[in-house]
Design an enzyme around this catalytic site. Structure first.
Site, short mmCIF file in Angstrom:
data_model
loop_
_atom_site.label_atom_id
_atom_site.label_comp_id
_atom_site.label_asym_id
_atom_site.label_seq_id
_atom_site.Cartn_x
_atom_site.Cartn_y
_atom_site.Cartn_z
N ASN A 120 0.80 -1.21 0.00
CA ASN A 120 0.00 0.00 0.00
C ASN A 120 0.84 1.27 0.00
OD1 ASN A 120 -2.05 1.84 0.29
ND2 ASN A 120 -2.53 1.32 2.39
N GLY A 130 -10.53 18.19 -4.94
CA GLY A 130 -10.43 18.91 -6.20
C GLY A 130 -11.52 18.54 -7.19
#
Length: 708
Positions: free
Chosen positions: A171, A686
């Protein structure tokens, strides 16, 4: 009655499908072995009389087999089982065709919304997603136990990053950038020696970031404190050059002035290299490197002056932003910035308060930085201050053989998250039933996490030399296995959790901000914490409780549960679940109360925790933000301002849309008045999706929040 299909869809129960299935099996056996119409009718009646609102298609098939055996139609039951198995094989042949074709045709909206940092129109991104769909399909059909795959599909848990599970990669991590810069590294088979200047160190750092990002699927963090010594090297080099040339002709103060001028120029260029390289590089997973820069100072650091200069320049450039294709300064998504508040910069008269004031000014206009309180972090992590990994998860304290704490060069093996509200729904107000079911589902989560571990076990260092051989995480020999790094707490595995608020509401009837709800929520948190500790003791693997900020997962769990259990007030009716321990966005609570309240949960979620404050554009009210930042230092470990601002699609303006004299919305940069080309940007991710202006008599702006 609704039948839950294997892909999670709910369809109306259709008794005709049962008749057809048994009829096809009937045709394969001798007449005396066949089920009569009446017997088929009785089987259908039995299923209907169960009076279930929802039933799994697999459960229906199990009942049919049992009933055929009860009426001693053994040969028929065998043929039905074969028929069922054959149908399963047909389904399993390839389940990726439609999703891949939908991606190429840009019709796969689920993938488009999964990661706001990836543009699914780009060939490079599509290539990564196509590989990801194949991995997800193989993971579901072959690599995971059926029980885990089924639990994932039913929303019991979420097996994160199945699109990368087919490969033995992990990860996220904290890159040991200090070791790599000081002792050199190797990339693409080429030796890279320790840099002799700041700008070269910045260039090498970005090359390392790109190489690391291409060989893992999660984020990475880099501590910029290691660059201070290279800025000092540049200073010494400039001073020597100028003294050698002008030492006898110029006064010492003039020489120092010339040195500082050259140094500031190199500082600006080096930081610009980091910012522009990160935002223009494209990794093999079709996006800019998912990287966090850790900005902190240490009191006894011999290069504290240089590191303060670096932090100042990073914040200045982030405040300015980066120009988009239309030449408008915008906020780049990466690198993420994490700024540490300590006794000497917490706006209490410290020598480095000016840096915090600049950070706050940056927060007022741009998306970052996030804030970490060194004071609170030391309380939670045995006196240590260190960066979260790129995915905002934290590592547990770990000591090497010499008894020294080590954080850089460590990593996370993977994440599995549990759906807490679903347990509350199934328990239906019965607390005893809840705790029993809770433990059962936690065990499934453990099994899923161990699948992550076993997938990495036996991996050779050659799979990613930049990580395992050349210093990002280790300096193992070629062909050496990484197994020793998977045990003893050196690396972690994260148990994520979603929906403490909704679970508490379901079981106690009140929010976890209420006294009765708070007591229950803390019992749940303690149980999660104790369970992770128990797993660590059983396996010698570093399990950690992770307050995940998985925005899309909050929607996925809520969507699954609404389809399964219908609309439930304050739970599935919202369309989302709250992240981990967070206060629901609809509760009336001010920023200070919210941070103070959530801090208690952060202390228990030491594998990762972050709290958000929703604020408007604050560029005209810096003092208010400074007050909040001071509060963060004294009260909570990790917090972020989630700023909303406006975006003009006509020119790319990223700021505040004005109301002109004619009472019309107007972009102050290009004069655009077309509301269909304006959206509100959610700064955390965003998001720039479907516009949500509501132009009426009051000119009210309404927001459809895609990511919480």
């Amino acid at each position: 009655m609704k039948v839950i299909k294997r892909d999670g869809r709910a369809v109306d129960f259709d008794q005709e499908k049962i008749r057809i299935a048994i009829k096809k099996a009937n045709e394969e056996v001798k007449p005396r072995e066949r089920a009569t119409k009446e017997e088929i009718r009785e089987i259908i009646n039995y299923i209907e009389e169960l009076n279930k609102k929802r039933i799994l298609v697999e459960d229906i098939q199990d009942i049919i087999e049992e009933k055929l055996m009860e009426i001693q139609r053994y040969e028929l039951a065998k043929k039905y089982i074969v028929y069922r198995y054959t149908r399963a094989l047909v389904r399993k042949q390839n389940t990726t065709d439609e999703s891949i074709l939908g991606l190429i045709r840009n019709e796969n909206k689920e993938l488009a919304e999964e990661n706001s940092n990836k543009n699914t129109m780009l060939a490079s991104t599509q290539r990564d997603y196509i590989a990801g769909e194949v991995s997800r399909d193989l993971t579901k059909r072959m690599l995971l136990p059926e029980k885990i795959s089924k639990a994932h599909e039913e929303g019991i848990l979420h097996f994160h990053d199945a699109d990368y599970f087919v490969q033995p990669i992990f990860n996220c991590c904290l890159v040991d950038i200090g070791d790599m810069l000081d002792n050199g590294t190797v990339m693409n088979g080429k030796m890279i020696e320790s840099p002799k200047s700041f700008q070269v160190a910045c260039t090498v750092t970005t090359q390392i970031i790109a190489a690391v990002a291409s060989n893992q699927y999660g984020g990475q963090s880099v501590d910029l404190i290691h660059l201070g010594k290279y800025l000092r090297k540049s200073y010494n080099k400039f001073k020597k050059d100028i003294e050698d040339k002008y030492g006898n002709k110029l006064k010492a103060e003039i020489i120092e002035d010339l040195v500082q001028t050259r140094l500031k120029s190199e500082l600006k260029a080096g930081v610009q290299t980091i910012q522009y390289q990160i935002n223009t590089l494209m990794t093999t997973n079709g996006q800019s490197p998912f990287v966090t820069l850790f900005l902190h100072l240490e009191k006894d650091d011999p290069y504290i002056k240089e590191n303060a200069m670096i932090i100042e320049e990073v914040l200045r450039q982030r405040y300015q932003g980066i120009k988009n294709e239309k030449g408008i300064y915008i906020t780049p998504a990466f690198p993420k910035l994490v700024y540490v508040l300590d006794e000497f910069n917490s706006l209490n008269g410290g020598d480095y308060d000016y840096l915090t004031k600049l950070a706050v000014k940056c927060s007022s206009k741009r998306m970052y930085p996030d804030y970490i309180s060194a004071k609170k972090m030391r309380e939670n992590y045995e006196g240590n201050v260190f960066s979260p990994m790129g995915c905002r998860s934290f590592l547990s304290p770990w000591k090497d053989e010499e008894g020294n704490y080590k954080f850089e060069g460590r990593f996370n093996q993977g994440v599995v998250s549990i759906n807490l509200p679903q347990i509350g729904i199934v328990a239906d107000g019965d607390e005893e039933k809840f705790w029993k079911l809770f433990d059962e589902r936690l065990e499934i989560c453990k099994e899923a996490l161990m699948c992550r571990h076993y997938a990495l076990l036996g991996t050779h260092s050659d799979i990613s030399p930049i990580h395992w051989q050349y210093g990002a995480l280790a300096r193992l020999k070629k062909g050496e296995k990484i197994d020793k790094l998977l045990y003893g707490g050196y690396s972690t595995m994260s148990l994520g959790y979603i929906g403490i608020y909704e679970l508490t509401k379901l079981v106690t009837g009140v929010s976890h901000t209420e006294p009765a709800g708070h007591d229950f929520a803390m019992k749940v948190m303690k149980h999660l914490q104790e369970t992770a500790a128990k797993w660590k003791k059983e396996t010698n693997i570093g399990f950690a409780l992770y307050g995940t900020p998985a925005e899309s997962l909050c929607y996925r769990f809520a969507r699954i549960d609404k389809e399964k259990y219908g609309t439930i007030k304050d739970v599935t009716d919202k369309g989302y679940y709250t992240n981990s321990y967070h206060v629901d966005v609809r509760e009336k609570i001010d920023a200070f109360e919210k941070l103070k309240f959530e801090s208690e949960f952060q202390n228990m979620s030491t594998g990762g925790a972050i709290s958000y404050i929703e604020i408007p554009n604050m560029s005209k009210n810096i003092e208010a933000l400074e007050t909040v930042v001071k509060f963060i230092y004294d009260n909570i470990q990790y917090a972020e301002f989630n700023t909303k601002s406006d975006y003009c699609h006509e020119c790319g303006f990223d700021g505040e849309i004005i109301v002109n004299k004619e009472n019309e919305w107007e972009c102050p940069n290009c004069g655009n008045k077309d509301h269909s080309k304006m959206t509100v940007v959610r700064r955390t991710c965003g998001y720039l999706g479907e516009n949500f202006w509501n132009v009426g008599k009051t000119k009210e702006i309404k927001q459809r929040v895609m990511h919480l």
